[in-house]
Scaffold this motif. Structure first.
Motif, PDB file in Angstrom:
ATOM      1  N   LEU A  36      -2.773  15.918   1.706  1.00  0.00           N
ATOM      2  CA  LEU A  36      -1.966  15.222   0.720  1.00  0.00           C
ATOM      3  C   LEU A  36      -2.045  15.971  -0.604  1.00  0.00           C
ATOM      4  N   LYS A  37      -1.039  15.769  -1.448  1.00  0.00           N
ATOM      5  CA  LYS A  37      -0.991  16.445  -2.735  1.00  0.00           C
ATOM      6  C   LYS A  37      -0.490  15.485  -3.794  1.00  0.00           C
ATOM      7  N   THR A  38      -1.015  15.637  -5.016  1.00  0.00           N
ATOM      8  CA  THR A  38      -0.524  14.878  -6.155  1.00  0.00           C
ATOM      9  C   THR A  38      -0.253  15.801  -7.332  1.00  0.00           C
ATOM     10  N   LEU A  59      -2.488   6.944  -6.285  1.00  0.00           N
ATOM     11  CA  LEU A  59      -3.518   7.934  -5.988  1.00  0.00           C
ATOM     12  C   LEU A  59      -4.665   7.338  -5.189  1.00  0.00           C
ATOM     13  N   ALA A 110      -3.644   6.763  -1.666  1.00  0.00           N
ATOM     14  CA  ALA A 110      -3.630   8.026  -0.920  1.00  0.00           C
ATOM     15  C   ALA A 110      -5.040   8.473  -0.567  1.00  0.00           C
ATOM     16  N   VAL A 111      -5.970   8.269  -1.471  1.00  0.00           N
ATOM     17  CA  VAL A 111      -7.366   8.629  -1.198  1.00  0.00           C
ATOM     18  C   VAL A 111      -7.898   7.837  -0.011  1.00  0.00           C
ATOM     19  N   ALA A 171      -6.449   9.341   3.050  1.00  0.00           N
ATOM     20  CA  ALA A 171      -7.101  10.623   3.301  1.00  0.00           C
ATOM     21  C   ALA A 171      -8.490  10.427   3.889  1.00  0.00           C
ATOM     22  N   VAL A 203      -7.200  16.232  -0.417  1.00  0.00           N
ATOM     23  CA  VAL A 203      -6.176  15.903  -1.408  1.00  0.00           C
ATOM     24  C   VAL A 203      -6.111  17.044  -2.412  1.00  0.00           C
TER      25      VAL A 203
END
Length: 383
Positions: A175-177, A222, A225-226, A229, A236
């Motif tokens: 994943l990317k932010t 975020l 998403a963490v 992940a 991430v």
């Protein structure tokens, strides 16, 4: 490309196929000069009147190193280079340059740009053009935008956001932010309260097509998403430092330290992308936290002849098993080719200096080149 006095085992390690752990799709269409110049500038703005983006370290590198792959002499003038590029066509240019990078696997953030432009190669197409495997990195802000534009109720928005994060993560290797470019990297070490999230979601649905800037909702996205992940064992990526029109003071990776510390018990790998000019600070974080990894990515082709100094500074403190290669390739295939070329040249110079000083053996240098070039990425992304 490499220092002539490197031992053969070290040269072989540097020239081995790379894992490009962070790149974007490149344009599939033919580009005029104005569009090409925009794409070779990280600022994304035209050069001032009477000047050109070819008069940059990256622009000079295109003429020096990419021209021969298109059948031209090194240092071909910009007009000659672009004419030849048009003669070959975008497909052939992309094939030559992506194949020439010597990449065995591309990990691609296939998010459309800010204008919604979809005329770029998909992850699978990047792999086919480069003769490599390809996997997807999912940008979480893109998922949120899709959900916001379709949700009608706050409950639907929050439930669907969680579902979509989970579903997209199942098809991705990471994943990317880009939270650094939206609100800075001062990320709270605890998730926001439920009531604050609901209120922020209501505000978001009042303007679902606008950019996501609400700090509460960004924090919620975020942390959601963490959690995904953590469940799936994914890293991430955090875009920090050089790249685009980010404000430098907002993208210093040290600003993440409290958040990084809070993630340590969960074991979620945090990867700091393109950390220049904060690469020494990022190296510090990688040295003290077991789950933090770094690269200098697109800083290497954009510093070009000075890239060896940047690489040398990263190697000062960052553990060798915590460093990764990425080209930061975006828009034009030249960025992918030059990212790989300057990575090899910069790392080769740094290894050569340590060998010459007697600090490392040839076996050490070869092993570290393999780790940074591909081995660490294979481990972190479970390739």
């Amino acid at each position: 490309m490499l220092p002539v006095d490197l031992p053969g085992t070290v040269r072989d390690a540097l020239l081995a196929p790379l894992v490009d752990h962070h790149c974007h799709g490149v344009r599939r269409d033919d580009l005029n000069r104005a569009r090409f110049e925009l794409l070779i500038s990280e600022g994304g703005n035209p050069a001032p009147p009477g000047t050109t983006h070819f008069d940059t370290p990256f622009g000079a590198a295109v003429r020096r190193w990419c021209a021969p792959l298109l059948g031209l002499e090194p240092h071909a003038p910009p007009a000659v280079y672009l004419t030849r590029r048009a003669e070959l066509g975008a497909g052939e240019v992309n094939r030559r340059l992506l194949t020439g990078a010597g990449v065995v696997a591309f990990l691609v953030d296939a998010t459309p740009d800010e204008t919604g432009d979809l005329d770029v190669l998909s992850a699978a197409e990047m792999g086919r053009h480069g003769g490599a495997a390809a996997d997807e990195i999912v940008r979480i802000e893109h998922i949120e935008r899709d959900v916001a534009e379709t949700a009608e109720l706050t409950a639907d928005y929050l439930d669907t956001l969680e579902e979509e994060l989970t579903a997209r993560a199942a098809r991705a290797v990471g994943l990317k932010t880009v939270i650094g470019s939206l609100s800075g990297l001062d990320v709270d070490p605890v998730p926001p309260a439920t009531g604050a999230v609901i209120a922020a979601a209501n505000r978001r649905l009042a303007d679902p097509k606008g950019p996501l800037t609400d700090p509460v909702l960004l924090q919620h996205l975020l942390w959601s998403a963490v959690e995904v992940a953590r469940e799936r064992g994914l890293p991430v990526q955090f875009h920090s430092g050089f790249g685009g029109s980010l404000e430098p003071h907002r993208t210093d990776p040290v600003r993440l330290s409290a958040f990084v510390r809070a993630l340590q018990p969960a074991g979620v790998p945090v990867i700091l992308l393109h950390c220049y000019p904060f690469h020494r600070q990022a190296a510090y974080l990688a040295g003290v936290f077991p789950h933090v990894y770094v690269d200098v990515g697109l800083a290497l082709p954009h510093t070009a002849a000075a890239s060896a100094r940047v690489m040398d500074e990263l190697l000062e403190l960052a553990p060798y098993h915590k460093q990764l290669f990425s080209s930061g390739c975006r828009g034009v295939a030249e960025s992918g080719y030059l990212g790989a070329l300057y990575f090899r040249r910069a790392l080769g110079a740094a290894l050569g200096a340590r060998l010459g000083a007697g600090e490392w053996s040839a076996a050490d240098a070869a092993r570290i080149a393999h780790m940074i070039g591909s081995g660490n990425a294979r481990r972190v992304y479970r390739l």
